[in-house]
Design an enzyme around this catalytic site. Structure first.
Site, short mmCIF file in Angstrom:
data_model
loop_
_atom_site.label_atom_id
_atom_site.label_comp_id
_atom_site.label_asym_id
_atom_site.label_seq_id
_atom_site.Cartn_x
_atom_site.Cartn_y
_atom_site.Cartn_z
N LYS A 13 25.21 22.33 -12.74
CA LYS A 13 24.77 20.95 -12.48
C LYS A 13 25.61 19.94 -13.27
O LYS A 13 26.10 18.97 -12.72
CB LYS A 13 23.29 20.78 -12.85
CG LYS A 13 22.35 21.76 -12.16
CD LYS A 13 20.90 21.55 -12.57
CE LYS A 13 20.61 21.85 -14.03
NZ LYS A 13 20.77 23.28 -14.40
N ARG A 88 11.93 18.59 -13.07
CA ARG A 88 11.81 20.03 -13.35
C ARG A 88 10.40 20.54 -13.13
O ARG A 88 10.15 21.72 -13.34
CB ARG A 88 12.18 20.28 -14.81
CG ARG A 88 13.57 20.86 -15.02
CD ARG A 88 13.83 20.82 -16.51
NE ARG A 88 14.73 21.79 -17.01
CZ ARG A 88 15.99 21.55 -17.37
NH1 ARG A 88 16.52 20.38 -17.18
NH2 ARG A 88 16.71 22.51 -17.88
N ARG A 127 29.44 28.65 -22.85
CA ARG A 127 29.58 27.20 -22.62
C ARG A 127 29.86 26.43 -23.90
O ARG A 127 29.27 26.69 -24.93
CB ARG A 127 28.28 26.68 -22.00
CG ARG A 127 28.14 25.17 -22.02
CD ARG A 127 27.13 24.68 -21.04
NE ARG A 127 25.76 25.05 -21.36
CZ ARG A 127 24.72 24.78 -20.57
NH1 ARG A 127 24.91 24.16 -19.42
NH2 ARG A 127 23.52 25.14 -20.93
N ARG A 161 25.66 24.37 -27.92
CA ARG A 161 24.25 24.03 -28.06
C ARG A 161 23.48 25.14 -28.75
O ARG A 161 23.68 26.31 -28.45
CB ARG A 161 23.64 23.77 -26.68
CG ARG A 161 24.07 22.43 -26.10
CD ARG A 161 23.75 22.29 -24.65
NE ARG A 161 22.43 22.80 -24.27
CZ ARG A 161 21.96 22.78 -23.03
NH1 ARG A 161 22.70 22.28 -22.04
NH2 ARG A 161 20.77 23.26 -22.75
N ARG A 172 14.26 29.97 -20.57
CA ARG A 172 14.61 28.84 -19.71
C ARG A 172 14.61 29.24 -18.24
O ARG A 172 14.20 28.48 -17.37
CB ARG A 172 15.95 28.25 -20.15
CG ARG A 172 15.79 27.45 -21.46
CD ARG A 172 17.09 27.35 -22.25
NE ARG A 172 18.14 26.67 -21.54
CZ ARG A 172 19.42 26.71 -21.91
NH1 ARG A 172 19.79 27.39 -22.98
NH2 ARG A 172 20.32 26.07 -21.21
P1 ADP Z 1 20.18 23.47 -18.74
O1 ADP Z 1 20.58 22.77 -17.50
O2 ADP Z 1 21.27 24.31 -19.31
O3 ADP Z 1 18.88 24.21 -18.62
P2 ADP Z 1 19.41 20.94 -20.02
O4 ADP Z 1 20.41 20.28 -20.88
O5 ADP Z 1 19.12 20.34 -18.70
O6 ADP Z 1 19.85 22.46 -19.91
O7 ADP Z 1 18.03 21.05 -20.81
C1 ADP Z 1 17.94 21.55 -22.13
C2 ADP Z 1 16.49 21.57 -22.59
O8 ADP Z 1 15.97 20.23 -22.63
C3 ADP Z 1 15.53 22.32 -21.66
O9 ADP Z 1 15.49 23.71 -21.96
C4 ADP Z 1 14.20 21.62 -21.97
O10 ADP Z 1 13.66 22.04 -23.20
C5 ADP Z 1 14.64 20.17 -22.15
N1 ADP Z 1 14.63 19.40 -20.88
C6 ADP Z 1 15.70 18.86 -20.23
N2 ADP Z 1 15.33 18.24 -19.11
C7 ADP Z 1 13.97 18.38 -19.02
C8 ADP Z 1 13.00 17.98 -18.07
N3 ADP Z 1 13.33 17.30 -16.95
N4 ADP Z 1 11.70 18.33 -18.31
C9 ADP Z 1 11.35 19.01 -19.42
N5 ADP Z 1 12.21 19.43 -20.34
C10 ADP Z 1 13.53 19.13 -20.16
P1 ADP Z 2 24.07 23.44 -15.96
O1 ADP Z 2 24.34 21.98 -16.21
O2 ADP Z 2 23.52 23.71 -14.60
O3 ADP Z 2 23.21 24.06 -17.03
P2 ADP Z 2 26.95 23.76 -16.51
O4 ADP Z 2 27.57 22.85 -15.52
O5 ADP Z 2 26.91 23.32 -17.93
O6 ADP Z 2 25.47 24.19 -16.02
O7 ADP Z 2 27.69 25.17 -16.42
C1 ADP Z 2 27.40 26.23 -17.32
C2 ADP Z 2 28.72 26.90 -17.75
O8 ADP Z 2 29.28 27.59 -16.63
C3 ADP Z 2 29.77 25.91 -18.23
O9 ADP Z 2 30.45 26.47 -19.34
C4 ADP Z 2 30.70 25.75 -17.03
O10 ADP Z 2 32.05 25.54 -17.45
C5 ADP Z 2 30.56 27.08 -16.30
N1 ADP Z 2 30.57 26.92 -14.84
C6 ADP Z 2 30.05 25.90 -14.10
N2 ADP Z 2 30.25 26.10 -12.78
C7 ADP Z 2 30.90 27.29 -12.68
C8 ADP Z 2 31.41 28.06 -11.55
N3 ADP Z 2 31.25 27.65 -10.28
N4 ADP Z 2 32.02 29.22 -11.84
C9 ADP Z 2 32.18 29.66 -13.13
N5 ADP Z 2 31.74 28.99 -14.21
C10 ADP Z 2 31.11 27.81 -13.99
#
Ligand code: ADP
Ligand code: ADP
Ligand code: ZN
Length: 215
Positions: A13, A88, A127, A161, A172
């Site tokens: 994302k 979410r 990541r 992170r 998660r």
């Molecule tokens: P990822 O896409 O890798 O799961 P995010 O950066 O979106 O990570 O979220 C990291 C953490 O922040 C989540 O595990 C949760 O604890 C919190 N968080 C983020 N967005 C939300 C949301 N919309 N509702 C509740 N908690 C959230």
């Molecule tokens: P999200 O925001 O959904 O948690 P990220 O965009 O941060 O996910 O992606 C998670 C990790 O995977 C990052 O280190 C990113 O560089 C890698 N990644 C994202 N898209 C792809 C893909 N299509 N193929 C391989 N690795 C990817």
């Protein structure tokens, strides 16, 4: 244009949102980024969220919806919004409807990044991001072109992170399955969901999203 990028942690994302921001001048609204900024700044929201995030659980609906409303107000009416990591839960999806309606915005697309869960632990544990500009990278899948130097801003500092570890990822993912996946049918009923293969190469994922936005 207002779109939601939906998918489990590591689905891509943030990566795809950053690309849309660069190409189309849209704005990325990442509740994860907003919460991490609040934790860093030590605001009351940050203090409340910190431990929850470290456990990989979800922060309260009221907190994240308030953050989203404030951010939309701060960016003004012109730019399109990419919701990354929000909504979410079903309650957040309902809040988003009222938040958008109050600002004369409508939801155009929900893009579901469809991924194989087995790949997510590797994506998340590899990541990292540029500490200066926030550009995302991966140890294997997207390394900086010159080692130790950010492609985008030339910075040399990177960060990881605290919640990007294998144990937290499991929690998660479970949160995603239990609370987030159930909001998809709500949007499907409105006919605005498009599924994209999130296991494809990053560029192919971007192309698939672009094709949806151009429809
Ligand atoms: P990822 O896409 O890798 O799961 P995010 O950066 O979106 O990570 O979220 C990291 C953490 O922040 C989540 O595990 C949760 O604890 C919190 N968080 C983020 N967005 C939300 C949301 N919309 N509702 C509740 N908690 C959230
Ligand atoms: P999200 O925001 O959904 O948690 P990220 O965009 O941060 O996910 O992606 C998670 C990790 O995977 C990052 O280190 C990113 O560089 C890698 N990644 C994202 N898209 C792809 C893909 N299509 N193929 C391989 N690795 C990817
Ligand atoms: Zn950078």
């Amino acid at each position: 244009m207002n779109i939601i990028l939906l998918g489990p942690p590591g689905a891509g994302k943030g990566t795809q949102a950053q690309r849309l921001v660069e190409k189309h001048g849209m704005r990325q609204l990442s509740t994860g980024d907003m919460l991490r900024a609040a934790v860093k700044a030590g605001t009351p929201t940050g203090l409340e969220a910190k431990a929850v995030m470290e456990r990989g659980e979800l922060v309260s609906d009221a907190i994240v919806s308030a953050l989203i409303g404030d951010e939309l107000d701060a960016m003004g009416p012109e730019a399109g919004a990419i919701f990354d990591g929000y909504p979410r839960t079903e309650a957040q999806a309902e809040s988003l409807d009222s938040i958008l309606e109050a600002r004369d915005r409508k939801l155009d697309h929900v893009i579901e990044l469809d991924v194989n869960e087995d790949a997510l632990v590797e994506r998340i544990t590899g990541r990292f991001t540029c500490a200066t500009c926030g550009k995302g990278y991966h140890d294997t899948f997207e390394k900086p072109h010159v080692e130790g130097t950010c492609d985008k801003c030339g910075g040399h500092e990177f960060k990881r992170r605290p919640d990007d570890n294998a144990e937290t990822v499991r929690t998660r993912m479970a949160e995603y399955r239990a609370k987030t996946a159930p909001i998809l049918p709500v949007y499907e009923a409105r006919g605005i969901v498009s599924k994209v293969d999130g296991m494809a190469d990053m560029d192919d994922v971007t192309a698939a999203i672009e094709a949806i936005l151009a429809r």
